[in-house]
Scaffold this active site. Sequence first.
Site, mmCIF file in Angstrom:
data_model
loop_
_atom_site.group_PDB
_atom_site.id
_atom_site.type_symbol
_atom_site.label_atom_id
_atom_site.label_comp_id
_atom_site.label_asym_id
_atom_site.label_seq_id
_atom_site.Cartn_x
_atom_site.Cartn_y
_atom_site.Cartn_z
ATOM 1 N N THR A 1 -8.751 11.081 0.572
ATOM 2 C CA THR A 1 -9.162 11.971 -0.378
ATOM 3 C C THR A 1 -8.043 12.182 -1.455
ATOM 4 O OG1 THR A 1 -8.009 13.786 0.992
ATOM 5 C CG2 THR A 1 -10.387 13.223 1.120
ATOM 6 N N THR B 1 0.962 -1.120 -0.106
ATOM 7 C CA THR B 1 0.166 0.043 0.110
ATOM 8 C C THR B 1 1.095 1.229 0.051
ATOM 9 O OG1 THR B 1 -0.205 -0.360 2.298
ATOM 10 C CG2 THR B 1 -2.132 -1.113 0.946
ATOM 11 N N ASN C 1 -0.165 10.958 5.767
ATOM 12 C CA ASN C 1 -1.426 10.591 6.269
ATOM 13 C C ASN C 1 -2.492 11.773 6.744
ATOM 14 O OD1 ASN C 1 -1.049 7.756 7.168
ATOM 15 N ND2 ASN C 1 0.744 8.574 8.061
ATOM 16 N N LYS D 1 4.135 -6.996 4.329
ATOM 17 C CA LYS D 1 3.942 -5.318 3.911
ATOM 18 C C LYS D 1 3.527 -4.833 4.910
ATOM 19 C CE LYS D 1 0.607 -3.469 3.215
ATOM 20 N NZ LYS D 1 -0.444 -2.740 3.922
ATOM 21 N N THR E 1 0.444 -8.537 13.700
ATOM 22 C CA THR E 1 1.463 -7.957 12.824
ATOM 23 C C THR E 1 0.657 -7.455 11.808
ATOM 24 O OG1 THR E 1 3.332 -8.095 11.539
ATOM 25 C CG2 THR E 1 2.012 -10.194 11.849
ATOM 26 N N GLU F 1 6.228 4.834 7.329
ATOM 27 C CA GLU F 1 5.822 5.966 6.692
ATOM 28 C C GLU F 1 6.685 7.169 6.788
ATOM 29 O OE1 GLU F 1 1.295 4.784 5.588
ATOM 30 O OE2 GLU F 1 1.516 6.102 7.458
#
Lengths: 380, 380
Positions: free
Chosen positions: B380, B141, B375, B164, B175, B254
């Site tokens: 959107t 993702t 994030n 992932k 996890t 991230e």
Amino acid sequence: MRLPIGFRAGSTRAKIKPSGKPDLGLLVSGTPCSWAFVGTLNRAAAPSVNRGRKLYASGGLLQAIVVNAGNANCATGQAGVEADRRMAELAAVQLGIAPEAVLTGSTGVIGQPLPIEKIAAGLPQIQLGPEIDPFMEAILTTDLVPKMAEAELPGGARVVGICKGSGMIQPNMATMLAYILTDAAVSQAELRQGWKGVIDKSFNQVTVDTDTSTNDMAVLLANGASGEVPLPEFWAAVEGVCVSLARQLARDGEGATKLLTVKVNGALSDEEARKAALAVAASPLWKSAVYGNDPNWGRVMMAIGKSGAHFAVDRVRISLQGIPLYAGRVLEFDRASVSEAMRAEEVIVEVDLAEGEGQGVAWGCDLTEEYVRINALYTT
Amino acid sequence: MRLPIGFRAGSTRAKIKPSGKPDLGLLVSGTPCSWAFVGTLNRAAAPSVNRGRKLYASGGLLQAIVVNAGNANCATGQAGVEADRRMAELAAVQLGIAPEAVLTGSTGVIGQPLPIEKIAAGLPQIQLGPEIDPFMEAILTTDLVPKMAEAELPGGARVVGICKGSGMIQPNMATMLAYILTDAAVSQAELRQGWKGVIDKSFNQVTVDTDTSTNDMAVLLANGASGEVPLPEFWAAVEGVCVSLARQLARDGEGATKLLTVKVNGALSDEEARKAALAVAASPLWKSAVYGNDPNWGRVMMAIGKSGAHFAVDRVRISLQGIPLYAGRVLEFDRASVSEAMRAEEVIVEVDLAEGEGQGVAWGCDLTEEYVRINALYTT
């Protein structure tokens, strides 16, 4: 803000903060106060918290508070314990009271020796007056605004509270530095019995970044100058002041652009409701979505899911700014208009867990790039 | 990366991801596999996790895994449960096996209906081959890189693992999506007994943002194609693969610019050591300092203090990049050179709690403005 009758406060620039701003505060009551105290549960608690806990256990009355900002005096070894004791002694001698009647507090960077000589030089310069503002100003660190609240009781007694804190905030049975003062006459036993309940509904429900500070304390002082008051009204006033401060604290979270309020109803217990509310208010993913005005309610679902509170996905309800987004199933909503509604000073999430009667509220803030910037370079 | 003997995998672009990237993966063993499973403890667990848990409880063998990315199929009501069941059925019919031998997985946005018609259209297009890469690619993702690891066992059997995950990561007895495959012959009973212990030392010690996902699962499959192997070597290989994946996961957190490794020794127990290590790896204040190359070790002290692990401030030791910063007292160190040492691909914190023999490691990453940006606008 005017102090309750019998209290005076002041501050000075002791040059502990590199910025040269006021950093040493003194607060005194004309007569000894009954008091209540909670301190951080962080195992690396600072000497000021450990000393406060001991004073509290001894059962004596309190008459003064001395606090410095710019240095947490934490993880500073035996020298730090000595410096903390010395700080209380210096204030006691100056005020002509016993050191055991003086509570210390420190806030700022961890692990740097407390410059006690600067405190010794600064204390005599402090002018005491009837306003709490100079004291408030002296205990700020990364806070952008002072945080104060007040309430008036039947008969004229008042409750005045202040607190500081902007980062390292997820109190655990404790809180940042918060001082609540009243001239109402309330016994030590009554204060001690009621204080934790107020904390659990106010400061313990605030989160900025899930990091529990080493120097937190929340203290309630009553000097009785204005006589006795009805206890239910007294505790309602104290709770009102603490909740107001909790909201101010969250709104001024490091880097925050808005206040995030999370109300949970229908939980199995008030405790589960508070836990679920706090999990939503603390979720970095939801906080980022609040910053971006993104009605990504899936992250609210995720957060209540990880909180441990009981609920069923096919019964729970989630609203945002009063607009229902999920009611046991995904609802149709206009993403653009909900996003528009999120462009506000306060974003309110309401969750109904549909399990029982438990209620709870938590306060947080959005997560922004500015939080990272502030904290990437704080000591250097 | 080549799959173990007897496994085949592939993927396709089913147009579930708006980007049009591969988003539907299928993995098959020529013969039924013994298997072990852990799923998220998030109470809002997705249908795929709940179904996996039921399959696991039934005690049957597993032969295939079908996974989509771009849609978590979570909080999607009874329709979501049906879609998940249908996904397994479609794969089963195509492969000519029982639906109960097919495990499903979904990852992506929460609360949007799973487009099962796209999955039905996509599955027949999948070409199965001997490499795991196409499957790996299809389950990503916000990940920037695929995460794969392998180990070889005496006698030629192999262990191959992928996972992932990049955000919503603080596994809780579970996890992200992780699939570990082997052609070694290991009994279902043995797999089930050993799997949780490996998870506790690998995936459960990874944190990106303290948010526990609704769709996590970690699965271990053994088809026995290469025969029996010595169990100690088998588990060492599995643990090595899982730890490697855990590190890759943290490094690809991230917005991360570096890997944060926290090693705790001297704890009362391994469990306390892991808890303390995870608290440091998860602290937003310490993560921000790591980003800013700021050796603000006081935040490490704060984090172990809030973790609940036992220690005394005047005995604990803290090192950063091998440089001692605190040893029961503040040590002198050259701030500029420690800061320089932090400009590395991996920042290593070592803590000695000086209480016992417990050891633990956790992996995380720095907290950057980019995490917030990613994030603030994901749906959107």
